[in-house]
Design a protein around this motif. Structure first.
Motif, PDB file in Angstrom:
ATOM      1  N   GLY A 161      -3.526  10.117  -5.129  1.00 19.37           N
ATOM      2  CA  GLY A 161      -3.923   8.854  -3.701  1.00 19.37           C
ATOM      3  C   GLY A 161      -2.492   8.822  -2.691  1.00 19.37           C
ATOM      4  N   LEU A 162      -3.241   7.434  -1.779  1.00 19.83           N
ATOM      5  CA  LEU A 162      -2.750   7.490  -0.652  1.00 19.83           C
ATOM      6  C   LEU A 162      -0.681   6.938  -0.750  1.00 19.83           C
ATOM      7  CD1 LEU A 162      -5.323   7.082   1.721  1.00 19.83           C
ATOM      8  CD2 LEU A 162      -4.053   9.474   1.472  1.00 19.83           C
ATOM      9  N   SER A 163       0.288   8.114  -0.019  1.00 22.61           N
ATOM     10  CA  SER A 163       1.156   6.727  -0.007  1.00 22.61           C
ATOM     11  C   SER A 163       1.743   7.200   1.567  1.00 22.61           C
ATOM     12  CB  SER A 163       2.210   7.601  -0.809  1.00 22.61           C
ATOM     13  OG  SER A 163       2.280   9.174  -0.160  1.00 22.61           O
ATOM     14  N   GLU A 164       2.867   6.126   1.485  1.00 21.67           N
ATOM     15  CA  GLU A 164       3.855   6.330   3.417  1.00 21.67           C
ATOM     16  C   GLU A 164       3.479   7.288   3.609  1.00 21.67           C
ATOM     17  OE1 GLU A 164       6.413   4.074   6.402  1.00 21.67           O
ATOM     18  OE2 GLU A 164       7.437   4.429   4.137  1.00 21.67           O
ATOM     19  N   ASN A 165       3.661   8.973   2.814  1.00 20.71           N
ATOM     20  CA  ASN A 165       4.320  10.095   3.061  1.00 20.71           C
ATOM     21  C   ASN A 165       2.493  10.815   3.638  1.00 20.71           C
ATOM     22  OD1 ASN A 165       6.552   9.728   1.989  1.00 20.71           O
ATOM     23  ND2 ASN A 165       5.992  11.255   0.524  1.00 20.71           N
ATOM     24  N   ASP A 166       1.651  10.695   3.807  1.00 17.73           N
ATOM     25  CA  ASP A 166       0.940  11.119   4.162  1.00 17.73           C
ATOM     26  C   ASP A 166       0.478  10.887   5.772  1.00 17.73           C
ATOM     27  OD1 ASP A 166      -0.491  12.857   1.755  1.00 17.73           O
ATOM     28  OD2 ASP A 166      -0.482   9.919   1.016  1.00 17.73           O
ATOM     29  N   PHE A 167       0.349   9.537   5.910  1.00 17.69           N
ATOM     30  CA  PHE A 167       0.605   8.909   6.996  1.00 17.69           C
ATOM     31  C   PHE A 167       1.584   9.369   7.810  1.00 17.69           C
ATOM     32  CE2 PHE A 167      -1.900   6.001   4.586  1.00 17.69           C
ATOM     33  CZ  PHE A 167      -2.598   5.963   5.314  1.00 17.69           C
ATOM     34  N   ILE A 168       3.557   9.615   7.796  1.00 12.82           N
ATOM     35  CA  ILE A 168       3.798  10.101   8.573  1.00 12.82           C
ATOM     36  C   ILE A 168       3.855  11.514   8.709  1.00 12.82           C
ATOM     37  CG2 ILE A 168       6.719  10.905   7.881  1.00 12.82           C
ATOM     38  CD1 ILE A 168       6.930   8.421   6.017  1.00 12.82           C
ATOM     39  N   CYS A 169       2.899  12.368   7.440  1.00 14.83           N
ATOM     40  CA  CYS A 169       2.651  13.938   7.996  1.00 14.83           C
ATOM     41  C   CYS A 169       1.330  13.917   8.909  1.00 14.83           C
ATOM     42  CB  CYS A 169       2.696  14.508   7.203  1.00 14.83           C
ATOM     43  SG  CYS A 169       3.862  14.781   5.951  1.00 14.83           S
ATOM     44  N   ALA A 170       0.235  13.036   8.688  1.00 12.52           N
ATOM     45  CA  ALA A 170      -0.584  12.625   9.789  1.00 12.52           C
ATOM     46  C   ALA A 170      -0.366  12.373  10.632  1.00 12.52           C
ATOM     47  CB  ALA A 170      -1.398  11.632   9.338  1.00 12.52           C
ATOM     48  N   ALA A 171       1.264  11.631  11.199  1.00 14.32           N
ATOM     49  CA  ALA A 171       1.473  11.497  12.717  1.00 14.32           C
ATOM     50  C   ALA A 171       2.042  12.637  13.234  1.00 14.32           C
ATOM     51  CB  ALA A 171       2.005   9.804  12.767  1.00 14.32           C
TER      52      ALA A 171
END
Length: 112
Positions: free
Chosen positions: A94-104
């Protein structure tokens, strides 16, 4: 779009599992901080378009370098003038904050 500085200034935390993925509400809130990313099937994704193959490959290599530094790697599909990027945290399926950090950070890369 909200300012993404908060996410681009963060570092990914190691995730070996044993923690729950983000809830749909948590993921939706973080998604609001990104521009043009979609949320589906426990993944976030975006397609980046370029003028030519050289620019596409330069982006792919730079994105790989950023992802390696964060030790959080996306799935990428590469074509002549586009690159589709997907993030999810495989250890928790699933999703973790890491996914959003890398996307940013990938968004930031695309803008330079």
């Amino acid at each position: 779009m909200t300012d993404i500085c908060d996410l681009t200034n963060k570092q990914c935390k190691p995730c070996e599992g044993g923690v729950p993925p983000l809830t749909a509400e948590e993921a939706s809130k973080l998604l609001q901080q990104l521009e043009g990313w979609s949320l589906a099937n426990n993944k976030i994704s975006k397609t980046f378009e370029f003028k030519n193959y050289y620019q596409t490959m330069a982006f792919v290599n730079a994105a790989a370098w950023i992802s390696h530094r964060e030790d959080h790697h996306p799935d990428m599909a590469v074509g002549y003038n586009k690159c589709h990027v997907e993030y999810m945290t495989h250890a928790i399926n699933g999703l973790s904050e890491n996914d959003f950090i890398c996307a940013a950070k990938i968004d930031w890369l695309f803008r330079i």
